[in-house]
Design a protein around this motif. Structure first.
Motif, PDB file in Angstrom:
ATOM      1  N   LYS A  86       0.821  -1.223   0.000  1.00 11.85           N
ATOM      2  CA  LYS A  86       0.000   0.000   0.000  1.00 11.85           C
ATOM      3  C   LYS A  86       0.854   1.273   0.000  1.00 11.85           C
ATOM      4  O   LYS A  86       0.341   2.369  -0.173  1.00 11.85           O
ATOM      5  N   ARG A 110       2.140   2.384   2.690  1.00  9.45           N
ATOM      6  CA  ARG A 110       1.515   3.033   3.843  1.00  9.45           C
ATOM      7  C   ARG A 110       2.576   3.473   4.834  1.00  9.45           C
ATOM      8  O   ARG A 110       3.496   2.701   5.140  1.00  9.45           O
ATOM      9  N   SER A 140      -7.835  -0.187   4.460  1.00 11.48           N
ATOM     10  CA  SER A 140      -8.556  -0.167   3.182  1.00 11.48           C
ATOM     11  C   SER A 140      -7.613  -0.634   2.061  1.00 11.48           C
ATOM     12  O   SER A 140      -6.403  -0.440   2.144  1.00 11.48           O
ATOM     13  N   ASN A 195      -6.544   0.217  -0.853  1.00 14.30           N
ATOM     14  CA  ASN A 195      -6.140   1.180  -1.873  1.00 14.30           C
ATOM     15  C   ASN A 195      -4.663   1.508  -1.678  1.00 14.30           C
ATOM     16  O   ASN A 195      -4.100   1.219  -0.618  1.00 14.30           O
ATOM     17  N   SER A 221     -10.489   5.435  -1.077  1.00 17.01           N
ATOM     18  CA  SER A 221     -10.695   4.037  -0.686  1.00 17.01           C
ATOM     19  C   SER A 221     -11.531   3.313  -1.735  1.00 17.01           C
ATOM     20  O   SER A 221     -12.365   3.920  -2.400  1.00 17.01           O
TER      21      SER A 221
HETATM   22 MG    MG Z   1      -7.459   3.713   4.443  1.00 15.60          MG
END
Ligand code: MG
Ligand code: AMP
Length: 358
Positions: A59, A61, A146, A148, A154
């Motif tokens: 991700k 992230r 999520s 994405n 999302s």
């Molecule tokens: Mg999220």
């Protein structure tokens, strides 16, 4: 690149063979995207450290933004959390399975990779039959943010997940559109009074009534930028954003719909004078007021659930239109409307507030 299998699944009565295939992928340490009633989640076995690390890498992230643990029954709460206040049980028993996440003190066994090193853990029992079947099939809580790429809107369809994560994850369970279209309401229950960390499908007003308690709504939960402090780590990052410049026309001091529509139109005219191509995210009731723009009708002001359900789809569509700038109308901050405005404020590059008072 790895091969991503996209498996169709019945959203109401998930096929056993499909769930088994996804569970096997999780048991092998793979990642599985699955529909929930809010948005698609990117799931890993919460007890597998390497699998959790993969969620962050695929991700892209930030490592300090923790995940949500998904359980299949209220009774599993004690496996992952401790010092659970009695009102937490009362609230959870009324809203679970459902789109509300609770932050509680974590149990020792919860991996620090799941909570990004925090002493607390976010837990939810989702209501979607596919999500529930997957958690039960695995037999462990599923850690999932999520599904994405970080910063993007999302995903509310399997197609959105395919666009962001195909070739990076093992399985995508395609169960069609999600039901609510915005992520869960997050409440921190480690403080007294509890604090809203992220507005979602269930409004604070409803949660307060359900358990007869007061929930604090800090300014950052509305998505107001100047108020952003890192109470919930995810709130400090820009989120949900289309690549195109998005301008949010805030209601501000506009006292009625006529002056507000003038505010939106004057913004549009400003960009039209610069010969820019414009998209406007507007309600069914107000779209007809605009000319010389591409209109993205998001739903009726009388049904904010419809607006929420279409929100991320429309934010993704903005990028497909090849426009120079997108302008979005605002919506009433009531119930799920608070979640809509939180996401729009976070998605926008600029907020222009109406100052007309007449
Ligand atoms: Mg999220
Ligand atoms: P996502 O599911 O992608 O929306 O990401 C999970 C959200 O839950 C993020 O906004 C996190 O900041 C939030 N979250 C997860 N764990 C915690 C926690 N322990 N305390 C506060 N917020 C959390």
């Amino acid at each position: 690149m790895i091969e991503t299998r996209v498996l169709k699944v019945d959203p109401i009565e998930p096929e056993k063979e499909v769930i088994s295939e996804a569970v096997e992928a999780l048991l092998r340490g793979g990642l599985v995207a699955f529909p929930t009633e809010t948005v698609y989640g990117l799931g890993a076995d919460s007890l597998n450290k390497e699998a959790i690390k993969k969620i962050y890498s695929v991700k892209e992230r930030p490592p300090d933004n923790p995940l949500i643990l998904h359980i299949s029954d209220l009774r599993e709460l004690e496996i992952v959390a401790e010092n659970i206040p009695s009102f937490a049980y009362e609230l959870a028993s009324k809203v679970w399975p459902g789109p509300v996440t609770f932050v509680l003190k974590k149990k020792h066994l919860v991996l620090p990779e799941v909570t990004a090193g925090l002493p607390t853990v976010a837990v939810r029992c989702p209501a979607h039959p596919v999500a529930l079947a997957l958690i039960k099939g695995l037999g462990n809580p599923i850690a999932a943010p999520s599904a994405n790429l970080s910063g993007r809107p999302s995903p509310t369809t399997a197609e959105h997940v395919i666009r962001d994560l195909s070739g990076k994850i093992e399985v995508i369970l395609d169960g069609g559109d999600t039901f609510f279209g915005v992520e869960s309401t997050i409440i921190n229950l480690t403080t007294d009074p509890p604090v809203l960390l992220r507005p979602g499908p269930i409004g604070v007003e409803d949660l307060e009534k359900l358990a007869n308690l007061k929930i604090l709504v800090p300014a950052f939960a509305k998505g107001l930028r100047e108020a952003e402090v890192a109470l919930s780590p995810g709130t400090k990052y820009r989120h949900y954003s289309p690549q195109t410049t998005l301008i949010l026309a805030e209601v501000g001091q506009c006292s009625n719909q006529t002056t507000y529509l003038e505010h939106v139109k004057s913004l549009i005219n400003e960009y039209l004078r610069k010969h820019l191509k414009i998209a406007v995210i507007c309600s069914r009731e107000t779209c007809s007021n605009y000319e010389n723009v591409i209109k993205l009708e998001i739903g009726s002001r009388k049904n904010l659930y419809e607006v929420a359900k279409n929100l991320f789809k429309k934010l993704r569509e903005v990028d497909e239109l090849g426009v120079d700038v997108a302008i979005s109308e605002s919506f009433e901050e009531r119930g799920i409307g608070l979640a809509i405005m939180n996401r729009l404020r976070k998605a926008s590059s600029r907020v222009i507030t109406c100052t007309q008072t007449r």
